[in-house]
Every structure is written in structure tokens, then in C-alpha cells.
Design a protein around this motif. Sequence first.
Motif, short mmCIF file in Angstrom:
data_model
loop_
_atom_site.label_atom_id
_atom_site.label_comp_id
_atom_site.label_asym_id
_atom_site.label_seq_id
_atom_site.Cartn_x
_atom_site.Cartn_y
_atom_site.Cartn_z
N ASN A 1 0.82 -1.21 0.00
CA ASN A 1 0.00 0.00 0.00
C ASN A 1 0.86 1.26 0.00
OD1 ASN A 1 -2.34 -1.64 0.09
ND2 ASN A 1 -2.09 -1.82 2.30
N ASP B 1 -3.23 -8.46 -6.22
CA ASP B 1 -2.48 -7.25 -5.92
C ASP B 1 -1.04 -7.50 -6.33
OD1 ASP B 1 -4.73 -6.05 -4.78
OD2 ASP B 1 -4.26 -6.81 -2.79
N GLU C 1 -11.45 0.72 -11.94
CA GLU C 1 -10.57 0.35 -10.83
C GLU C 1 -11.36 -0.23 -9.66
OE1 GLU C 1 -7.83 3.43 -9.63
OE2 GLU C 1 -7.37 3.90 -11.72
N ARG D 1 -8.96 -11.02 -8.49
CA ARG D 1 -7.92 -9.99 -8.65
C ARG D 1 -6.65 -10.36 -7.88
NH1 ARG D 1 -10.04 -8.03 -4.09
NH2 ARG D 1 -8.49 -7.39 -2.56
N PRO E 1 3.58 5.44 -5.63
CA PRO E 1 4.61 5.16 -6.63
C PRO E 1 5.95 5.75 -6.19
CG PRO E 1 2.62 5.95 -7.69
CD PRO E 1 2.42 6.13 -6.21
N ARG F 1 3.00 -5.64 -7.19
CA ARG F 1 3.96 -4.53 -7.18
C ARG F 1 4.84 -4.74 -8.40
NH1 ARG F 1 6.47 -5.30 -2.61
NH2 ARG F 1 5.12 -3.92 -1.45
N ILE G 1 5.39 0.71 -8.83
CA ILE G 1 3.98 1.02 -8.57
C ILE G 1 3.26 -0.25 -8.15
CG2 ILE G 1 3.88 2.99 -10.15
CD1 ILE G 1 2.42 1.17 -12.14
N GLU G 2 2.18 -0.04 -7.41
CA GLU G 2 1.31 -1.15 -7.04
C GLU G 2 0.03 -1.02 -7.85
OE1 GLU G 2 0.76 -1.29 -2.81
OE2 GLU G 2 2.92 -1.42 -2.45
N SER G 3 -0.54 -2.17 -8.17
CA SER G 3 -1.75 -2.18 -8.96
C SER G 3 -2.51 -3.47 -8.67
CB SER G 3 -1.39 -2.10 -10.45
OG SER G 3 -2.54 -1.93 -11.23
N GLN G 4 -3.62 -3.61 -9.36
CA GLN G 4 -4.40 -4.84 -9.27
C GLN G 4 -4.56 -5.37 -10.69
OE1 GLN G 4 -7.88 -3.35 -7.24
NE2 GLN G 4 -7.07 -4.06 -5.28
N MET G 5 -4.44 -6.68 -10.81
CA MET G 5 -4.56 -7.31 -12.12
C MET G 5 -5.57 -8.44 -12.04
SD MET G 5 -0.50 -7.51 -13.03
CE MET G 5 -0.71 -8.17 -14.66
#
Length: 176
Positions: free
Chosen positions: A20, A128, A117, A126, A23, A130, A94-98
Motif C-alpha cells: 500500500n 495485488d 478500478e 484480482r 509510486p 507490485r 507502482i502497485e496495482s491490481q490485475m
Amino acid sequence: MALTQAVIEIEQHVAADGWNQRPRMFALVPTTELLVTQPRMAAALGITDEAAQSGGIPTLTSVEQDGLALDQPLDEMLGKMVWPAAVVGCALVIESQMLPPSAEAQIPEDLEGAALERWVGRHPERQDVRMAVGVLRDGTRQAAIRLRSKDSDMEVLSGSDLVPNLAEALLGTFEE
């Protein structure tokens, strides 16, 4: 090889601070140049001439950049970045969700931006992630990806083509 080592070290450095995170951007400079032009910074980082001569230091040194304009979309922020000539590359974490490819067909066609999002964030499949993506001015690229569900240095995936769009955006920060 030097870029791979730098990107993996950057990802591990960021991972030490947990999940969490905002960036984080890093400039990549040749370590030998850092020794000559910034001896105090090199000393603070534990980089010495003796270590360099014995091969005990990396070829590239990462320097975290403060003051990112995080109040704007990532593509706009990257579009405004300019690097001095001494910087041979950069890396962004960066962190994201895929979603897995099997879930892509479920995405409602009318969703975009923040609504998309939120939808992805609620999807049961999903992941999480990085992503640490690094590029050099010559076009060399490398990425390291850590899944939150497999949060271990041994489980980090790396490769040159894992996050192609972000790598292209980072390369764009070197265009004049």
C-alpha cells in the motif's frame, strides 16, 4: 545484467516497506561516475573506491527521487519528467491490481477510469501486484513483479517484456 540487478534490488528495497505504497521513482546512474562526481553521496551509500576496485559494488546505483507529482495521472507525470545527462536510466515502482486473462471477458464495456478500478478491486480473482520497471536510455528494459499472494523474494518474477507499456512510458522520459 546491470539493469536486472538494479531493478531487483529496487523492488526488494521497496518491498521492505510493505504494501500500500505510493509510486516511487529512481534515477539510475553509473556507480563509477557517482564516485567521482558525488563522493559524499557515494560514501553515504557505502560505495567506496576500494569496493569498486574489488568488484563489490553494482554497475548502476539507484537514487530515489522525492517530490513526485502524484496529484496527476501517471502518464501526465511521466510526460513532464526530464533527466539530466548523468542519469542513464530510471525505474518506477507502482502497485496495482490485475485480473487473470480468464476474467477479462467479464469486464463491463461501459466502465473506465475510477469505476473500472473499483470493479477490478472487488473482483474475487484480482491479484495485488507490485511492479518495478526499469529502463536505460539505450532502450534496454527490465521488470520485476511481486504478487501479494506470494510475497517472497524467491517468488518475484522478472523479465524484459513483463510490463511493456510502462517501460515505453519510462523510455519516453528520455526523449528530447
